[in-house]
Design a protein around this motif. Structure first.
Motif, PDB file in Angstrom:
ATOM      1  N   PRO A   1       0.767  -1.356   0.173  1.00  0.00           N
ATOM      2  CA  PRO A   1      -0.231   0.062   0.242  1.00  0.00           C
ATOM      3  C   PRO A   1       0.879   1.297   0.047  1.00  0.00           C
ATOM      4  CG  PRO A   1      -0.978  -1.816   1.763  1.00  0.00           C
ATOM      5  CD  PRO A   1       0.509  -2.118   1.004  1.00  0.00           C
ATOM      6  N   THR A   2       0.432   2.268  -0.706  1.00  0.00           N
ATOM      7  CA  THR A   2       1.320   3.532  -0.871  1.00  0.00           C
ATOM      8  C   THR A   2       0.454   4.858  -0.728  1.00  0.00           C
ATOM      9  OG1 THR A   2       2.435   2.391  -2.442  1.00  0.00           O
ATOM     10  CG2 THR A   2       2.862   4.689  -2.526  1.00  0.00           C
ATOM     11  N   SER A   3       0.957   5.826   0.257  1.00  0.00           N
ATOM     12  CA  SER A   3       0.280   6.985   0.296  1.00  0.00           C
ATOM     13  C   SER A   3       0.574   8.005  -0.844  1.00  0.00           C
ATOM     14  CB  SER A   3       0.626   7.683   1.814  1.00  0.00           C
ATOM     15  OG  SER A   3       0.404   8.817   1.965  1.00  0.00           O
ATOM     16  N   ALA A   4      -0.530   8.303  -1.063  1.00  0.00           N
ATOM     17  CA  ALA A   4      -0.246   9.437  -2.362  1.00  0.00           C
ATOM     18  C   ALA A   4       0.677  10.462  -1.973  1.00  0.00           C
ATOM     19  CB  ALA A   4      -1.574  10.133  -3.003  1.00  0.00           C
ATOM     20  N   ASP A   5       0.353  10.914  -0.588  1.00  0.00           N
ATOM     21  CA  ASP A   5       1.294  12.317  -0.006  1.00  0.00           C
ATOM     22  C   ASP A   5       2.660  11.515  -0.091  1.00  0.00           C
ATOM     23  OD1 ASP A   5      -0.846  13.871   0.092  1.00  0.00           O
ATOM     24  OD2 ASP A   5      -1.131  13.564   2.345  1.00  0.00           O
ATOM     25  N   ASP A   6       2.999  10.274   0.429  1.00  0.00           N
ATOM     26  CA  ASP A   6       4.332   9.777   0.388  1.00  0.00           C
ATOM     27  C   ASP A   6       4.877   9.613  -1.050  1.00  0.00           C
ATOM     28  OD1 ASP A   6       4.074   9.447   3.324  1.00  0.00           O
ATOM     29  OD2 ASP A   6       3.765   7.266   3.101  1.00  0.00           O
ATOM     30  N   LEU A   7       4.224   9.275  -1.956  1.00  0.00           N
ATOM     31  CA  LEU A   7       4.550   8.995  -3.221  1.00  0.00           C
ATOM     32  C   LEU A   7       4.880  10.486  -3.666  1.00  0.00           C
ATOM     33  CD1 LEU A   7       5.370   7.247  -5.626  1.00  0.00           C
ATOM     34  CD2 LEU A   7       2.858   7.416  -6.389  1.00  0.00           C
ATOM     35  N   ALA A   8       4.344  11.389  -3.403  1.00  0.00           N
ATOM     36  CA  ALA A   8       4.418  12.971  -4.040  1.00  0.00           C
ATOM     37  C   ALA A   8       5.653  13.420  -3.458  1.00  0.00           C
ATOM     38  CB  ALA A   8       3.377  13.905  -3.707  1.00  0.00           C
ATOM     39  N   ALA A   9       5.937  13.187  -2.005  1.00  0.00           N
ATOM     40  CA  ALA A   9       6.965  13.637  -1.479  1.00  0.00           C
ATOM     41  C   ALA A   9       8.327  13.015  -2.053  1.00  0.00           C
ATOM     42  CB  ALA A   9       7.232  13.433  -0.006  1.00  0.00           C
ATOM     43  N   GLY A  10       8.256  11.859  -2.531  1.00  0.00           N
ATOM     44  CA  GLY A  10       9.197  10.802  -3.020  1.00  0.00           C
ATOM     45  C   GLY A  10       9.527  11.472  -4.268  1.00  0.00           C
ATOM     46  N   ILE A  11       8.566  11.837  -5.143  1.00  0.00           N
ATOM     47  CA  ILE A  11       8.794  12.578  -6.579  1.00  0.00           C
ATOM     48  C   ILE A  11       9.556  13.938  -6.548  1.00  0.00           C
ATOM     49  CG2 ILE A  11       7.404  13.320  -8.350  1.00  0.00           C
ATOM     50  CD1 ILE A  11       5.251  10.949  -8.149  1.00  0.00           C
ATOM     51  N   LEU A  12       9.015  14.472  -5.767  1.00  0.00           N
ATOM     52  CA  LEU A  12       9.738  16.012  -5.386  1.00  0.00           C
ATOM     53  C   LEU A  12      10.966  15.764  -4.869  1.00  0.00           C
ATOM     54  CD1 LEU A  12       6.559  17.848  -3.975  1.00  0.00           C
ATOM     55  CD2 LEU A  12       7.541  18.312  -6.382  1.00  0.00           C
ATOM     56  N   ALA A  13      11.411  14.810  -4.348  1.00  0.00           N
ATOM     57  CA  ALA A  13      12.859  14.497  -3.854  1.00  0.00           C
ATOM     58  C   ALA A  13      13.749  14.060  -5.103  1.00  0.00           C
ATOM     59  CB  ALA A  13      12.870  13.435  -2.639  1.00  0.00           C
TER      60      ALA A  13
ATOM     61  N   ARG B   1      18.664   3.191  -3.486  1.00  0.00           N
ATOM     62  CA  ARG B   1      20.142   3.156  -3.897  1.00  0.00           C
ATOM     63  C   ARG B   1      20.388   4.536  -4.738  1.00  0.00           C
ATOM     64  NH1 ARG B   1      19.985  -1.497  -5.634  1.00  0.00           N
ATOM     65  NH2 ARG B   1      19.535  -1.307  -7.702  1.00  0.00           N
ATOM     66  N   VAL B   2      19.642   4.673  -5.806  1.00  0.00           N
ATOM     67  CA  VAL B   2      20.060   5.558  -6.921  1.00  0.00           C
ATOM     68  C   VAL B   2      19.576   7.188  -6.166  1.00  0.00           C
ATOM     69  CG1 VAL B   2      19.661   6.446  -9.170  1.00  0.00           C
ATOM     70  CG2 VAL B   2      19.911   4.145  -8.840  1.00  0.00           C
ATOM     71  N   PHE B   3      18.463   7.197  -5.644  1.00  0.00           N
ATOM     72  CA  PHE B   3      18.011   8.821  -5.298  1.00  0.00           C
ATOM     73  C   PHE B   3      17.919   8.685  -3.625  1.00  0.00           C
ATOM     74  CE2 PHE B   3      15.831   8.318  -9.562  1.00  0.00           C
ATOM     75  CZ  PHE B   3      16.432   9.172 -10.024  1.00  0.00           C
ATOM     76  N   GLY B   4      18.261   7.671  -3.149  1.00  0.00           N
ATOM     77  CA  GLY B   4      18.184   8.025  -1.480  1.00  0.00           C
ATOM     78  C   GLY B   4      16.764   8.097  -0.964  1.00  0.00           C
ATOM     79  N   VAL B   5      15.845   7.771  -1.817  1.00  0.00           N
ATOM     80  CA  VAL B   5      14.290   7.718  -1.526  1.00  0.00           C
ATOM     81  C   VAL B   5      13.600   6.461  -1.146  1.00  0.00           C
ATOM     82  CG1 VAL B   5      11.961   8.240  -2.242  1.00  0.00           C
ATOM     83  CG2 VAL B   5      14.067   9.693  -3.099  1.00  0.00           C
ATOM     84  N   ARG B   6      13.170   6.512   0.172  1.00  0.00           N
ATOM     85  CA  ARG B   6      12.416   5.243   0.581  1.00  0.00           C
ATOM     86  C   ARG B   6      11.077   5.663   1.134  1.00  0.00           C
ATOM     87  NH1 ARG B   6      15.223   1.275   4.784  1.00  0.00           N
ATOM     88  NH2 ARG B   6      16.795   0.792   2.954  1.00  0.00           N
ATOM     89  N   LEU B   7       9.986   5.147   0.769  1.00  0.00           N
ATOM     90  CA  LEU B   7       8.667   5.744   1.368  1.00  0.00           C
ATOM     91  C   LEU B   7       8.586   4.913   2.624  1.00  0.00           C
ATOM     92  CD1 LEU B   7       8.620   6.491  -1.597  1.00  0.00           C
ATOM     93  CD2 LEU B   7       6.195   5.902  -1.670  1.00  0.00           C
ATOM     94  N   PRO B   8       7.783   5.784   3.569  1.00  0.00           N
ATOM     95  CA  PRO B   8       7.561   5.333   4.874  1.00  0.00           C
ATOM     96  C   PRO B   8       6.891   4.058   4.956  1.00  0.00           C
ATOM     97  CG  PRO B   8       6.889   7.678   4.577  1.00  0.00           C
ATOM     98  CD  PRO B   8       7.031   7.005   3.362  1.00  0.00           C
ATOM     99  N   PRO B   9       6.681   3.348   6.172  1.00  0.00           N
ATOM    100  CA  PRO B   9       5.790   2.174   6.282  1.00  0.00           C
ATOM    101  C   PRO B   9       4.520   2.565   6.279  1.00  0.00           C
ATOM    102  CG  PRO B   9       7.307   2.562   8.148  1.00  0.00           C
ATOM    103  CD  PRO B   9       7.702   3.619   7.359  1.00  0.00           C
ATOM    104  N   TRP B  10       3.804   1.653   5.361  1.00  0.00           N
ATOM    105  CA  TRP B  10       2.342   1.837   5.085  1.00  0.00           C
ATOM    106  C   TRP B  10       1.386   2.116   6.365  1.00  0.00           C
ATOM    107  CZ3 TRP B  10      -1.575  -1.295   6.228  1.00  0.00           C
ATOM    108  CH2 TRP B  10      -1.355  -2.640   6.746  1.00  0.00           C
TER     109      TRP B  10
END
Length: 295
Positions: free
Chosen positions: A182-194, A270-279
């Motif tokens: 499961p993926t939060s849209a807010d978490d995914l958005a924050a990852g994309i902006l990162a 590994r590439v971007f240093g982005v890991r989404l939080p626990p669902w």
């Protein structure tokens, strides 16, 4: 005037989250102004926005309806994104294109890597897989982000559906033999902006291109996700129904869903240093927002 990040997808979950988190740097567009069914609108909006980076969050996401309108799904998931990718290539800017776990059939038995062959089971997954290939072929600075089981406090999504259903039904039957992240849209958005921030800070690097998996940390079944959402709602005084786990076979749908579409997201870290939080944490926060806002 600073060139914006152009986000397609109108009032969709991810586009809304990107606009809320990204603030003034984001220009969000959608129908009727920007419509993959009207190809000239893509060119017009792109030229008018003059973006520095594009996030394509627009797609045909009605999985079952796609079975009856493959041409419509292909326009939204293949032809439109390919045209947008060509514009990005001509402008020399990056495109972050959002895709899905449904490009896989779910039969691997362990989390999918970006290098695993696609094997969609329906029209939606097939058009999304075709769209990935079209985007990558059209734009050398394309990033394909596959995500899964997206939810937010707004829009139509599983978490909201469960919380609202609990007010009407003392018993809910939810599929318990499909697994995903499961993926939060807010978490995914924050990852994309990162990711966008990393590209702007470092300049485009060859390793940034290609396919990445981006989903919430941890795994769940739909039943487990429902229980977590309803337990969070119960802390707000909402009723806690009896949630019964059923088999996929007990809930037939026009399109077959993958039984285990867990995504391995280690490459993104590994590439971007982005890991989404626990669902689980993000589901609780989403329900708090949903019910705190009185929606």
């Amino acid at each position: 005037m600073t060139h914006p990040i152009l986000v397609t997808g109108g009032s969709g979950q991810l586009a809304s989250s990107l606009a809320a988190i990204g603030g003034e740097q984001v220009r969000r567009v959608g129908r009727p102004e920007f419509d993959f069914d009207v190809p000239p609108s893509i060119d017009t909006i792109f030229a008018r926005a003059a973006p520095r980076l594009v996030v394509n969050a627009a797609a045909w996401t009605a999985v079952d309806a796609a079975e009856a309108d493959e041409a419509g799904a292909a326009r939204a998931n293949v032809a439109g994104p390919a045209r947008l990718a060509g514009l990005c290539a001509d402008a020399g800017i990056p495109l972050i294109h959002v895709s899905t776990d449904y490009v896989f059939d779910g039969d691997k038995g362990e989390p999918y890597l970006e290098t695993d062959p696609t094997s969609p089971t329906g029209v939606y997954g097939r058009t999304k897989a075709d769209g990935e290939r079209a985007v990558l072929a059209a734009c050398p600075r394309a990033i394909v982000l596959r995500t899964s089981w997206v939810y937010s406090p707004t829009g139509k999504n599983f978490v909201r559906t469960m919380v609202e259903a609990a007010t009407r039904h003392p018993t809910l039957r939810v599929v318990g033999d499909q697994y995903g992240r499961p993926t939060s849209a807010d978490d995914l958005a924050a990852g994309i902006l990162a990711i966008a921030g990393r590209i702007e800070a470092d300049g485009w690097q060859e390793q940034y291109g290609g396919i990445f998996h981006a989903a919430g940390s941890g795994e769940a079944t739909w039943h487990g996700l429902a229980v977590a959402a309803l337990e969070a709602a119960a802390r707000h005084g909402r009723p806690m129904p009896d949630v019964i786990a059923i088999r996929t076979a007990d809930w037939p749908t026009p399109a077959r869903r993958p039984s285990d579409s867990r995504l391995d997201c280690s490459k993104l870290d590994r590439v971007f240093g982005v890991r989404l939080p626990p669902w689980r944490r993000s589901v609780s926060a989403t329900v708090d927002h949903l019910l705190g806002a009185g929606q």
